[in-house]
Design a protein around this motif. Sequence first.
Motif, PDB file in Angstrom:
ATOM      1  N   VAL A   3       0.873  -1.164   0.000  1.00 23.26           N
ATOM      2  CA  VAL A   3       0.000   0.000   0.000  1.00 23.26           C
ATOM      3  C   VAL A   3       0.910   1.213   0.000  1.00 23.26           C
ATOM      4  O   VAL A   3       1.868   1.285   0.757  1.00 23.26           O
ATOM      5  CB  VAL A   3      -0.929   0.013   1.239  1.00 23.26           C
ATOM      6  CG1 VAL A   3      -1.779   1.259   1.251  1.00 23.26           C
ATOM      7  CG2 VAL A   3      -1.792  -1.231   1.254  1.00 23.26           C
ATOM      8  N   THR A   4       0.629   2.148  -0.861  1.00 24.47           N
ATOM      9  CA  THR A   4       1.436   3.352  -0.943  1.00 24.47           C
ATOM     10  C   THR A   4       0.585   4.555  -0.570  1.00 24.47           C
ATOM     11  O   THR A   4      -0.638   4.499  -0.598  1.00 24.47           O
ATOM     12  CB  THR A   4       2.041   3.522  -2.351  1.00 24.47           C
ATOM     13  OG1 THR A   4       2.956   4.603  -2.330  1.00 24.47           O
ATOM     14  CG2 THR A   4       0.981   3.773  -3.387  1.00 24.47           C
ATOM     15  N   SER A   5       1.237   5.616  -0.217  1.00 17.31           N
ATOM     16  CA  SER A   5       0.517   6.835   0.126  1.00 17.31           C
ATOM     17  C   SER A   5       0.621   7.824  -1.028  1.00 17.31           C
ATOM     18  O   SER A   5       1.448   7.680  -1.923  1.00 17.31           O
ATOM     19  CB  SER A   5       1.103   7.455   1.395  1.00 17.31           C
ATOM     20  OG  SER A   5       2.389   7.987   1.128  1.00 17.31           O
ATOM     21  N   HIS A   9       3.758   9.021  -4.154  1.00 17.44           N
ATOM     22  CA  HIS A   9       3.455   9.269  -5.556  1.00 17.44           C
ATOM     23  C   HIS A   9       3.762  10.718  -5.937  1.00 17.44           C
ATOM     24  O   HIS A   9       4.380  10.981  -6.974  1.00 17.44           O
ATOM     25  CB  HIS A   9       1.992   8.931  -5.837  1.00 17.44           C
ATOM     26  CG  HIS A   9       1.619   9.004  -7.274  1.00 17.44           C
ATOM     27  ND1 HIS A   9       2.239   8.254  -8.240  1.00 17.44           N
ATOM     28  CD2 HIS A   9       0.682   9.749  -7.921  1.00 17.44           C
ATOM     29  CE1 HIS A   9       1.708   8.525  -9.415  1.00 17.44           C
ATOM     30  NE2 HIS A   9       0.767   9.435  -9.251  1.00 17.44           N
ATOM     31  N   ILE A  10       3.351  11.653  -5.106  1.00 12.99           N
ATOM     32  CA  ILE A  10       3.618  13.068  -5.378  1.00 12.99           C
ATOM     33  C   ILE A  10       5.114  13.340  -5.392  1.00 12.99           C
ATOM     34  O   ILE A  10       5.615  14.090  -6.235  1.00 12.99           O
ATOM     35  CB  ILE A  10       2.889  13.963  -4.361  1.00 12.99           C
ATOM     36  CG1 ILE A  10       1.382  13.875  -4.587  1.00 12.99           C
ATOM     37  CG2 ILE A  10       3.362  15.411  -4.472  1.00 12.99           C
ATOM     38  CD1 ILE A  10       0.557  14.509  -3.492  1.00 12.99           C
ATOM     39  N   THR A  11       5.851  12.718  -4.478  1.00 15.30           N
ATOM     40  CA  THR A  11       7.302  12.899  -4.444  1.00 15.30           C
ATOM     41  C   THR A  11       7.953  12.377  -5.712  1.00 15.30           C
ATOM     42  O   THR A  11       8.799  13.054  -6.308  1.00 15.30           O
ATOM     43  CB  THR A  11       7.904  12.186  -3.215  1.00 15.30           C
ATOM     44  OG1 THR A  11       7.305  12.730  -2.034  1.00 15.30           O
ATOM     45  CG2 THR A  11       9.403  12.367  -3.151  1.00 15.30           C
ATOM     46  N   THR A  12       7.543  11.194  -6.164  1.00 17.32           N
ATOM     47  CA  THR A  12       8.175  10.622  -7.357  1.00 17.32           C
ATOM     48  C   THR A  12       7.862  11.436  -8.604  1.00 17.32           C
ATOM     49  O   THR A  12       8.755  11.693  -9.407  1.00 17.32           O
ATOM     50  CB  THR A  12       7.773   9.154  -7.574  1.00 17.32           C
ATOM     51  OG1 THR A  12       6.353   9.041  -7.630  1.00 17.32           O
ATOM     52  CG2 THR A  12       8.329   8.258  -6.489  1.00 17.32           C
ATOM     53  N   ALA A  16      10.413  13.627 -10.869  1.00 14.98           N
ATOM     54  CA  ALA A  16      10.439  13.364 -12.312  1.00 14.98           C
ATOM     55  C   ALA A  16      10.297  14.664 -13.108  1.00 14.98           C
ATOM     56  O   ALA A  16      11.009  14.874 -14.101  1.00 14.98           O
ATOM     57  CB  ALA A  16       9.340  12.379 -12.700  1.00 14.98           C
ATOM     58  N   LEU A  17       9.405  15.553 -12.685  1.00 13.21           N
ATOM     59  CA  LEU A  17       9.261  16.836 -13.379  1.00 13.21           C
ATOM     60  C   LEU A  17      10.523  17.690 -13.259  1.00 13.21           C
ATOM     61  O   LEU A  17      10.934  18.343 -14.223  1.00 13.21           O
ATOM     62  CB  LEU A  17       8.049  17.597 -12.846  1.00 13.21           C
ATOM     63  CG  LEU A  17       6.694  17.115 -13.329  1.00 13.21           C
ATOM     64  CD1 LEU A  17       5.569  17.873 -12.630  1.00 13.21           C
ATOM     65  CD2 LEU A  17       6.564  17.267 -14.830  1.00 13.21           C
ATOM     66  N   ILE A  18      11.142  17.669 -12.087  1.00 18.05           N
ATOM     67  CA  ILE A  18      12.394  18.416 -11.893  1.00 18.05           C
ATOM     68  C   ILE A  18      13.486  17.855 -12.793  1.00 18.05           C
ATOM     69  O   ILE A  18      14.222  18.608 -13.446  1.00 18.05           O
ATOM     70  CB  ILE A  18      12.812  18.397 -10.407  1.00 18.05           C
ATOM     71  CG1 ILE A  18      11.831  19.230  -9.578  1.00 18.05           C
ATOM     72  CG2 ILE A  18      14.238  18.915 -10.240  1.00 18.05           C
ATOM     73  CD1 ILE A  18      11.971  19.059  -8.084  1.00 18.05           C
ATOM     74  N   LEU A  48       9.082   4.395 -11.119  1.00 15.66           N
ATOM     75  CA  LEU A  48       8.593   4.625  -9.759  1.00 15.66           C
ATOM     76  C   LEU A  48       7.236   5.323  -9.759  1.00 15.66           C
ATOM     77  O   LEU A  48       6.362   4.999  -8.952  1.00 15.66           O
ATOM     78  CB  LEU A  48       9.619   5.432  -8.963  1.00 15.66           C
ATOM     79  CG  LEU A  48      10.945   4.737  -8.682  1.00 15.66           C
ATOM     80  CD1 LEU A  48      11.918   5.694  -8.018  1.00 15.66           C
ATOM     81  CD2 LEU A  48      10.731   3.500  -7.833  1.00 15.66           C
ATOM     82  N   VAL A  49       7.049   6.284 -10.655  1.00 15.06           N
ATOM     83  CA  VAL A  49       5.750   6.962 -10.760  1.00 15.06           C
ATOM     84  C   VAL A  49       4.674   5.968 -11.164  1.00 15.06           C
ATOM     85  O   VAL A  49       3.567   5.963 -10.598  1.00 15.06           O
ATOM     86  CB  VAL A  49       5.829   8.137 -11.773  1.00 15.06           C
ATOM     87  CG1 VAL A  49       4.445   8.674 -12.084  1.00 15.06           C
ATOM     88  CG2 VAL A  49       6.714   9.245 -11.250  1.00 15.06           C
ATOM     89  N   ILE A  50       4.973   5.103 -12.123  1.00 20.93           N
ATOM     90  CA  ILE A  50       3.991   4.107 -12.569  1.00 20.93           C
ATOM     91  C   ILE A  50       3.661   3.125 -11.451  1.00 20.93           C
ATOM     92  O   ILE A  50       2.494   2.785 -11.226  1.00 20.93           O
ATOM     93  CB  ILE A  50       4.505   3.382 -13.825  1.00 20.93           C
ATOM     94  CG1 ILE A  50       4.508   4.348 -15.014  1.00 20.93           C
ATOM     95  CG2 ILE A  50       3.657   2.152 -14.139  1.00 20.93           C
ATOM     96  CD1 ILE A  50       5.234   3.835 -16.235  1.00 20.93           C
ATOM     97  N   ILE A  51       4.671   2.682 -10.706  1.00 23.31           N
ATOM     98  CA  ILE A  51       4.429   1.737  -9.609  1.00 23.31           C
ATOM     99  C   ILE A  51       3.587   2.370  -8.512  1.00 23.31           C
ATOM    100  O   ILE A  51       2.581   1.803  -8.075  1.00 23.31           O
ATOM    101  CB  ILE A  51       5.758   1.193  -9.046  1.00 23.31           C
ATOM    102  CG1 ILE A  51       6.419   0.269 -10.071  1.00 23.31           C
ATOM    103  CG2 ILE A  51       5.535   0.471  -7.716  1.00 23.31           C
ATOM    104  CD1 ILE A  51       7.836  -0.133  -9.709  1.00 23.31           C
TER     105      ILE A  51
END
Length: 124
Positions: A3-5, A9-12, A16-18, A48-51
């Motif tokens: 389970v992820t929070s 997701h926001i961090t990854t 990625a955008l940076i 990581l974003v997809i996961i």
Amino acid sequence: MFVTSTHAHITTWGIALILFIIALILHAKGNKVGFKVTQMILRVFYILVIITGGLLFIHNQSINPAMYGVKLLGGLLVLGFMEMILIRLSKGKRTGMFWILFIIFLLIVLYLGLKLPLGFHPFY
């Protein structure tokens, strides 16, 4: 089951955008080695974003399956357009249409991310 929070997701996707912006800057300055290294690191963050997004979708899609499905598809398109922009830049091809689609889908995904029940709800 994992389970992820939303924080993971926001961090990854934030990182990625940076990294995407850094890759664009390195390409503009003509630093090919730095561009390639940043692009490879960015590809790890795509995974990581997809996961993290997939885990959030699986865990929470019962809340509003259609809208979370649209957000999932839009998020995958955003990542795809990011990669297409970088690849076409490295090959010296035009990227105008990909930039337009990237911005449109990024705004849609951000809106849905804030509007749906797991978001921050600034639109209520």
